[in-house]
Design an enzyme around this catalytic site. Structure first.
Site: not given
Ligand code: DIR
Ligand code: MN
Ligand code: MN
Ligand code: MN
Length: 314
Positions: A121, A136, A229
């Site tokens: 991400h 996050h 991840d």
């Molecule tokens: C998604 C998921 N773009 C958000 N992001 C994550 O929540 O803004 N980031 N999983 O690690």
């Molecule tokens: Mn991340």
């Molecule tokens: Mn991530």
């Molecule tokens: Mn994340």
């Protein structure tokens, strides 16, 4: 080479419990001993404790903003202390909202950085673009100078100011990017090696181009922010938001080896290991041991083998 380890058992940047157990699981897998066996001096600064914030209502849809702000202020101070003691800082998360304090503290201690962000991400949503309200998914928007006018003033964030230029940032491993995030990356012209580029170029060329790009401006200390991840969930399933089609174990490790041999690696985040998200103990073990191997790669472990400089044959 010496490592200063900070545990940051914090999970409120996302909604899944368990990621606060990451630091202790990574230590329990033998991180400290194995770093010492490499000849690396290690100081464990222990786990941070975080302020309890009983009332933390969403702000413009973003959750636990006050808790995240407060936790990152403590983390920033801890990273500054580790850097002032002369160590390479290792921050064990916890979720990736912790990159705010880690990168802020690292910059406060050593000056402008290059950041290598390895993740499925982009984590560059602003509070106004986020679909999930999870912080996050937002840390990079708080850190970038160029997005300052797009991020509202948030409670418990007045201690921090943006400290990173979008030209000092490289992403590796992206494969799940929201439309607003994609727009931001294009608008700012951020250097991205998404999974298609890893497929096309191979990881060795990706790392060569990463360093060429960053050093074109100046050779600055490197901050590696590694979201577990980024690695394929076949290998590291115990994480909150797994995405198919990730880096292989070997590609993931090569990134750490390459950055280590630059001699510029000054701080590393290893985040989003969530032992409660593994369906079996094997899944957790595979995730945690990969996290340890990535950190060892950052401190000079070589797959060809290593021996201490004072080694002599018996
Ligand atoms: C998604 C998921 N773009 C958000 N992001 C994550 O929540 O803004 N980031 N999983 O690690
Ligand atoms: Mn991340
Ligand atoms: Mn991530
Ligand atoms: Mn994340």
């Amino acid at each position: 080479r010496s490592a200063g380890i900070i545990g940051a058992p914090f999970s409120k940047g996302q909604s899944r419990g368990g990621v606060e157990c990451g630091p202790d699981r990574i230590r329990a897998a033998g991180l400290l001993d194995r770093l010492q066996q490499l000849g690396c001096a290690v100081k464990d600064y222990g786990n941070l404790t975080f302020e309890d914030i009983p009332v933390d209502e969403p702000v413009r849809g973003s959750k636990s903003v006050r808790a995240v702000g407060s936790a990152n202020q403590r983390l920033s101070e801890a990273v500054q202390a580790v850097k002032k003691d002369g160590h390479t800082a290792v921050m064990l998360g916890g979720d990736h909202s912790l990159a705010i304090g880690s990168i802020h503290g690292h910059t406060a201690a050593v000056g402008p950085l290059s950041v290598v962000w390895v993740d499925a991400h982009a984590d560059v949503n602003t509070p106004l673009t986020s679909y999930t309200g999870n912080l996050h998914g937002q840390p990079m928007s708080y850190l970038l100078y160029e997005l300052q006018s797009k991020v509202p003033v948030l409670p418990n964030f007045s201690w921090m100011k943006p400290c990173l230029s979008s030209q000092d940032l490289v992403y590796i491993g992206l494969r799940d990017v929201d439309p607003a995030e994609h727009y931001i990356l294009k608008l700012l012209g951020v250097k991205v090696f998404c999974m298609s580029q890893v497929d096309q170029l191979g990881v060795a060329r990706v790392m060569e181009e990463t360093c060429d790009y960053l050093w074109n401006r100046a050779k600055k200390p490197i901050h590696l922010s590694y979201d577990i991840d980024a690695i394929d969930p076949f290998i590291t399933p115990a994480t909150g938001t797994p995405v198919v089609g990730g880096l292989t174990y070997r590609e993931g490790l090569y990134i750490t080896e390459h950055l280590c041999q630059t001699g510029l690696l000054s701080a590393v985040d290893l985040v989003e290991v969530n032992p409660l998200r593994g369906r079996t103990e094997d899944h957790v073990h595979s995730t945690v041991s990969t996290a340890v191997d990535l950190l060892l790669g950052c401190f000079g472990r070589l797959r060809e083998g290593n021996h201490l400089p004072n080694y002599s044959l018996p």
